[in-house]
Design an enzyme around this catalytic site. Sequence first.
Site, short mmCIF file in Angstrom:
data_model
loop_
_atom_site.label_atom_id
_atom_site.label_comp_id
_atom_site.label_asym_id
_atom_site.label_seq_id
_atom_site.Cartn_x
_atom_site.Cartn_y
_atom_site.Cartn_z
N LYS A 152 -6.67 26.27 33.51
CA LYS A 152 -5.85 25.15 33.92
C LYS A 152 -7.05 24.09 34.16
CE LYS A 152 -1.65 27.35 34.84
NZ LYS A 152 -0.88 28.18 35.77
N GLN A 199 -0.44 29.10 42.00
CA GLN A 199 -0.16 29.96 40.93
C GLN A 199 0.69 31.09 41.62
OE1 GLN A 199 -1.46 29.61 37.79
NE2 GLN A 199 -0.50 31.62 37.35
N ASP A 234 4.73 21.77 38.25
CA ASP A 234 5.14 23.07 37.58
C ASP A 234 6.85 23.00 37.55
OD1 ASP A 234 3.78 25.39 37.22
OD2 ASP A 234 3.12 25.81 39.29
N1 GUN Z 1 2.56 32.27 37.05
C1 GUN Z 1 3.10 32.52 35.79
N2 GUN Z 1 3.30 31.48 35.05
C2 GUN Z 1 3.31 30.46 36.00
C3 GUN Z 1 3.46 28.97 35.87
O1 GUN Z 1 3.62 28.52 34.79
N3 GUN Z 1 2.97 28.20 37.06
C4 GUN Z 1 2.56 28.91 38.22
N4 GUN Z 1 2.39 28.05 39.34
N5 GUN Z 1 2.26 30.39 38.46
C5 GUN Z 1 2.65 31.00 37.09
#
Ligand code: GUN
Length: 297
Positions: A51, A95, A118
């Site tokens: 990211k 995350q 998100d």
């Molecule tokens: N863990 C697995 N997929 C995601 C996601 O799309 N966003 C976040 N914040 N955590 C995750």
Amino acid sequence: MSIIDGKMIAAQVKEQLRQEADSLKERGITPGLAVVLVGDDPASAIYVRNKEKACEELGLYAEKYTFPEDTSQEQLLELIDELNENPAIHGILVQLPLPEQIDEQAVIRAIHPEKDVDCFHPFNVGRVMIGNSTVKPCTPEGIIHLLEACGIEIDGKECVVVGRSNIVGKPMAMLLLHHNATVTICHSHTENLAEVCRRADILICAVGKAGLITEEMVKPGAVVVDVGMNRREDGKLCGDVDFQQVKEKASYITPVPGGVGPMTIVMLMKNTIEAAKAQLTQQEKKWIFSGNSGLSG
Ligand code: GUN
């Protein structure tokens, strides 16, 4: 049968986003994303790194916060309060999963809905359900983009989503519904999973179980989207779909890696840019959108 090249489609969207980010930056606005990682889950560390890398590639501003496994909820909430107030940060991503002493939902609720890139905050989840959200959940929205990029019709189709998570399954079903699909959600208690899956024109699997979807669960000519991300014993990544078997039967199929994954990250970048635009002051909006900035409001 066509293999959907998520990497290539993601690169095309990224190029459009780069132009949009450049336009904003010329006017002194650099979209900023804060990425928060708690604990030492190796998969999460890789996702977070990817990211950050995507932000660098697009010239977005990124801040990374790393916390140890034993971080308290209060410590994390304190950081989120600061980030909510920080004008250089337009998007906050924590995350998941979080260590068990931290209430995930409490953390999600603490993020200002405008900075929730998100799309996990209950306010934004509600807006997704109604169909009027400014940002959309990254993985489901990435899948819609993939289908559209391949010219796959969703309207009127039988779509089966396997998995009912808040991150993928439930919002995926909602976005497909907004595209006028007939949607079924399957989960661990579904009786006759194979039979339900065989009805699907578009089958989307997001469970996290290697080899779950076998050839006899797929209708000939179906579109198969694999959201699974599983590590095999030999260390290689694989999805939930038995790719070798199912590719013979499907009309389109996404590979793992290189299918849905790259689109998720690109949608996060898109949401960060959208969040930055939404957080402009009225004066800034007037100034930027009245000129020939090439931006859409
Ligand atoms: N863990 C697995 N997929 C995601 C996601 O799309 N966003 C976040 N914040 N955590 C995750």
